[in-house]
Design an enzyme around this catalytic site. Structure first.
Site, PDB file in Angstrom:
ATOM      1  N   ASP A  69       1.085  -3.260  -5.076  1.00  0.00           N
ATOM      2  CA  ASP A  69       0.391  -2.057  -4.926  1.00  0.00           C
ATOM      3  C   ASP A  69       1.345  -1.080  -4.980  1.00  0.00           C
ATOM      4  O   ASP A  69       1.122   0.199  -4.877  1.00  0.00           O
ATOM      5  CB  ASP A  69      -0.547  -1.864  -4.119  1.00  0.00           C
ATOM      6  N   ASP A 114      -1.443  -3.632   0.205  1.00  0.00           N
ATOM      7  CA  ASP A 114      -2.985  -2.991   0.450  1.00  0.00           C
ATOM      8  C   ASP A 114      -3.754  -4.252   0.630  1.00  0.00           C
ATOM      9  O   ASP A 114      -4.343  -4.951   0.157  1.00  0.00           O
ATOM     10  CB  ASP A 114      -3.384  -2.641  -0.835  1.00  0.00           C
ATOM     11  N   ASP A 130     -10.379   1.324   1.197  1.00  0.00           N
ATOM     12  CA  ASP A 130      -9.504   0.295   0.154  1.00  0.00           C
ATOM     13  C   ASP A 130      -9.339   1.536  -0.927  1.00  0.00           C
ATOM     14  O   ASP A 130      -8.628   0.943  -2.183  1.00  0.00           O
ATOM     15  CB  ASP A 130     -10.510  -0.667  -0.197  1.00  0.00           C
ATOM     16  N   ARG A 190      -5.566   6.954  -4.353  1.00  0.00           N
ATOM     17  CA  ARG A 190      -5.789   8.379  -4.648  1.00  0.00           C
ATOM     18  C   ARG A 190      -5.495   9.302  -3.545  1.00  0.00           C
ATOM     19  O   ARG A 190      -5.080  10.445  -3.850  1.00  0.00           O
ATOM     20  CB  ARG A 190      -7.298   8.704  -5.139  1.00  0.00           C
ATOM     21  N   LYS A 247     -10.342  -6.105   2.342  1.00  0.00           N
ATOM     22  CA  LYS A 247     -10.465  -6.924   1.208  1.00  0.00           C
ATOM     23  C   LYS A 247     -10.706  -8.371   1.616  1.00  0.00           C
ATOM     24  O   LYS A 247     -10.188  -8.660   2.414  1.00  0.00           O
ATOM     25  CB  LYS A 247      -9.084  -6.834   0.325  1.00  0.00           C
ATOM     26  N   GLU A 278      -7.221   3.951  -1.204  1.00  0.00           N
ATOM     27  CA  GLU A 278      -6.237   4.607  -0.574  1.00  0.00           C
ATOM     28  C   GLU A 278      -5.304   5.374  -1.532  1.00  0.00           C
ATOM     29  O   GLU A 278      -4.624   6.423  -1.020  1.00  0.00           O
ATOM     30  CB  GLU A 278      -5.417   3.789   0.310  1.00  0.00           C
ATOM     31  N   LYS A 332       2.513   5.634  -6.780  1.00  0.00           N
ATOM     32  CA  LYS A 332       1.724   5.022  -5.966  1.00  0.00           C
ATOM     33  C   LYS A 332       2.378   4.080  -5.261  1.00  0.00           C
ATOM     34  O   LYS A 332       2.865   2.946  -6.015  1.00  0.00           O
ATOM     35  CB  LYS A 332       0.324   4.453  -6.381  1.00  0.00           C
TER      36      LYS A 332
HETATM   37  N1  BES Z   1      -4.903  -1.455  -5.211  1.00  0.00           N
HETATM   38  C1  BES Z   1      -6.360  -1.660  -5.612  1.00  0.00           C
HETATM   39  C2  BES Z   1      -6.461  -1.691  -6.924  1.00  0.00           C
HETATM   40  C3  BES Z   1      -6.076  -3.037  -7.664  1.00  0.00           C
HETATM   41  C4  BES Z   1      -6.761  -4.244  -7.922  1.00  0.00           C
HETATM   42  C5  BES Z   1      -4.685  -3.023  -8.038  1.00  0.00           C
HETATM   43  C6  BES Z   1      -6.450  -5.207  -8.304  1.00  0.00           C
HETATM   44  C7  BES Z   1      -4.342  -4.483  -8.553  1.00  0.00           C
HETATM   45  C8  BES Z   1      -5.004  -5.419  -8.836  1.00  0.00           C
HETATM   46  C9  BES Z   1      -6.966  -0.060  -5.064  1.00  0.00           C
HETATM   47  O1  BES Z   1      -6.259   0.287  -4.064  1.00  0.00           O
HETATM   48  C10 BES Z   1      -8.191  -0.535  -4.608  1.00  0.00           C
HETATM   49  O2  BES Z   1      -8.624  -1.419  -3.973  1.00  0.00           O
HETATM   50  N2  BES Z   1      -9.318  -0.071  -5.530  1.00  0.00           N
HETATM   51  C11 BES Z   1     -10.825  -0.229  -5.237  1.00  0.00           C
HETATM   52  C12 BES Z   1     -11.239   1.175  -5.362  1.00  0.00           C
HETATM   53  C13 BES Z   1     -12.795   1.253  -4.802  1.00  0.00           C
HETATM   54  C14 BES Z   1     -12.814   0.821  -3.090  1.00  0.00           C
HETATM   55  C15 BES Z   1     -13.423   2.662  -5.067  1.00  0.00           C
HETATM   56  C16 BES Z   1     -11.115  -1.034  -6.318  1.00  0.00           C
HETATM   57  O3  BES Z   1     -10.751  -0.898  -7.449  1.00  0.00           O
HETATM   58  O4  BES Z   1     -11.817  -1.827  -6.187  1.00  0.00           O
HETATM   59 ZN    ZN Z   2      -4.348  -0.027  -3.657  1.00  0.00          ZN
HETATM   60 MN    MN Z   3      -7.099  -0.500  -2.154  1.00  0.00          MN
END
Ligand code: BES
Ligand code: ZN
Ligand code: MN
Length: 516
Positions: free
Chosen positions: A301, A283, A360, A364, A290, A362, A278
């Site tokens: 990210d 992000d 968010d 996947r 966010k 993204e 990834k």
């Molecule tokens: N990049 C984030 C996950 C992340 C969070 C990595 C904190 C490192 C530190 C990912 O893209 C994300 O935002 N995931 C969301 C998914 C949700 C919207 C289903 C999450 O984990 O909140």
């Molecule tokens: Zn992310």
């Molecule tokens: Mn995200």
């Protein structure tokens, strides 16, 4: 980077700024570890007592500095804690040595040369100490002026020098410089640590300087240097190919997405591994923005893509007899008038349609396209690496990554590989009942499901984009990828380079015919 040599020199006559020795935590206080006999002797065998007087206990990561005994050319002894003393007749754990060497080399920043007299029982131990030294010496200061006069507008002007140069030279004592196994261990450690440190540099680079195009260019240059074939799909090529996931995520950014394919091939290869990373260079969350407090470190990210890149280059440098294809799914997730909206449906590279409920989620989406592209070559196994979910951090904390897979034996193999190289990881399930939470009224699947078990939901989503019959594992490194806290062992603040060593180990196992 720190220059590393194996040396047979005796500690007293060695010209260096410091001699590093090990101290373990014994039942009745600190115990001087093997390798430090000459130092202990010069203290009349009272070194353990001296250390205790100074407050040392031998606890892991503890660094105690003391003046070298009379007759030593080096002025300083650095005693580093190795943790609990091992059982009789067994040596120190390789990871304990790696961490101790890392803590010591970090503590020696600003010095020119240090000798490491840590307890080595075999070549693997020497490799572990070498890795620890090289990883612990890492620092990222290309963006610091360090008190240099930078002109009349400079805010840094007049500031004290705030960064120390990393330890320049390290000599490992107690190794066998003429022994093939020792030489090979040092070469391996050097290649792996240098590439891992390069992954850290990429992670630490600010997102205004590392966008998908810049990342692709860096990958291209490095790959050419090491005889790796590179192919970069730009926006036009992605459109032509129908990569709806990668394009959908990159749609809001002024810096377009890229898919980079790195192919390392060996004429003696019997196996083919595909690594997928990834690579979200920043992000923001996109339209599902966010909040402040959750976006400051989101340059990290792209840690999965950095790990994949580093592992492929390391495999090439080591000349492993295996084919390794690395896929870097690069995009910047930004909100704008052209950004993907919650409610949009994307047509993915596999042909499946995805309703984007949360922009968010993204990672996947970009991974789905890259996993399908990797599957088209029917490799023996695919491993993806991603800072995918906050849920995985809640589950496993900041130092352990989660491993999911569509094959129990392969998940175990990946977990064992991680344990072998000293990377904390833990197996996680893919519970079937969580799949229906991603049912979409409009498309084949939605990019979000139940909140509970969010890391596993993401894993189930990815599984749908792995080709039929292909063995696959997914590493969610959201916790350990970036260290917001203070440094520890060989792990610095900021980008850590987690998963690089596990991927390299998997490539080695595949080359040896020991993987599946
Ligand atoms: N990049 C984030 C996950 C992340 C969070 C990595 C904190 C490192 C530190 C990912 O893209 C994300 O935002 N995931 C969301 C998914 C949700 C919207 C289903 C999450 O984990 O909140
Ligand atoms: Zn992310
Ligand atoms: Mn995200």
């Amino acid at each position: 980077m720190t220059a590393l040599t194996l040396s047979t020199a005796a500690a007293p006559g060695l010209r260096a700024d410091a001699i590093v020795i090990g101290v373990a935590k014994g039942a009745e206080g600190p115990v001087v570890a093997p390798g430090a006999e000459a130092v202990d002797k010069a203290y009349d065998g009272r070194l353990a007592g001296v250390l205790e007087t100074l407050g040392a206990s031998g606890a892991e990561g503890e660094v105690t500095k003391l003046p070298a005994p009379a007759g030593f050319k080096a002025p300083l002894v650095v005693a580093v804690g190795l943790g609990a003393e091992p059982e009789k007749d067994s040596g120190f754990d390789a990871e304990a040595l790696r961490r101790a060497a890392g803590a010591a080399s970090r503590g020696l920043a600003g010095s020119q040369k240090a000798a490491f007299a840590l307890p080595l029982t075999d070549a693997a131990d020497a490799g572990a100490v070498a890795e620890g030294v090289l990883l612990g010496a890492y620092s990222f200061d290309v963006y610091k002026n360090n008190g240099k006069d930078t002109g009349k507008d400079s805010r840094a002007k007049g500031k004290a020098k705030n960064g120390k140069a990393p330890l320049a030279e390290a000599a490992l004592l107690g190794g066998k410089p003429r022994d093939r196994a020792y030489k090979a261990a040092i070469e391996r450690a050097t290649a792996v640590a240098e590439e891992l440190n390069r992954a850290r540099d990429l992670i630490n680079m600010p997102p205004n300087d590392l966008d998908p195009e810049a990342f692709a260019a860096i990958a291209q240059t490095a790959a050419k240097e090491h005889g790796i074939k590179v192919q970069v799909l730009d926006v036009k090529a992605l459109e032509k190919g129908g990569y709806g996931g990668i394009l959908g995520v990159g749609a809001g950014s002024a810096a377009g997405p890229r898919l980079v394919k790195l192919s390392y091939t060996s004429s003696k290869a019997k196996k083919h591994l595909a690594f997928v990373g990834k690579g979200i260079t920043y992000d923001s969350g996109g339209i599902s923005l966010k909040p402040a407090g959750h976006n400051e470190t989101m340059k990290c990210d792209m840690s999965g893509a950095a790990a994949v890149f580093a592992a492929v280059v390391a495999a090439a440098r080591l000349g492993l007899e295996v084919n390794v294809t690395g896929w870097l799914a690069l995009a910047e997730n930004m909100p704008s008038g052209s950004a993907t909206r919650p409610g949009d449906v994307l047509r993915m590279y596999s042909g499946k349609t995805v309703e984007v409920l949360n922009t968010d989620a993204e990672g996947r989406l970009v991974l789905a396209d890259a996993l399908w592209a990797a599957s088209e070559e029917t490799p023996d196994a695919i491993v993806d690496v991603a800072t995918l979910t906050g849920a995985m951090m809640l589950a496993l904390g900041n130092r352990t990554f989660g491993i999911m897979a569509n094959d129990d034996a392969f998940r175990t193999a990946v977990h064992e590989a991680a344990a072998e190289v000293g990377e904390p990881a833990w197996p996680m399930p893919l519970p079937e009942h969580l799949r229906k939470g991603m049912d979409s009224p409009t498309a084949d699947i939605a990019n979000m499901g139940e909140r509970m078990g969010g890391g596993l939901v993401a894993g189930l989503f990815l599984r749908e984009f792995v080709g039929e019959g292909i063995i696959w594992a997914h590493l969610d490194i959201a916790g350990p990828a970036f260290n917001d806290g203070g440094p520890f062992g060989y792990t610095p603040k900021g980008g850590t380079g987690t998963a690089v060593r596990t991927l390299v180990r998997l490539a080695e196992l595949a080359a040896a015919g020991d993987l599946g």
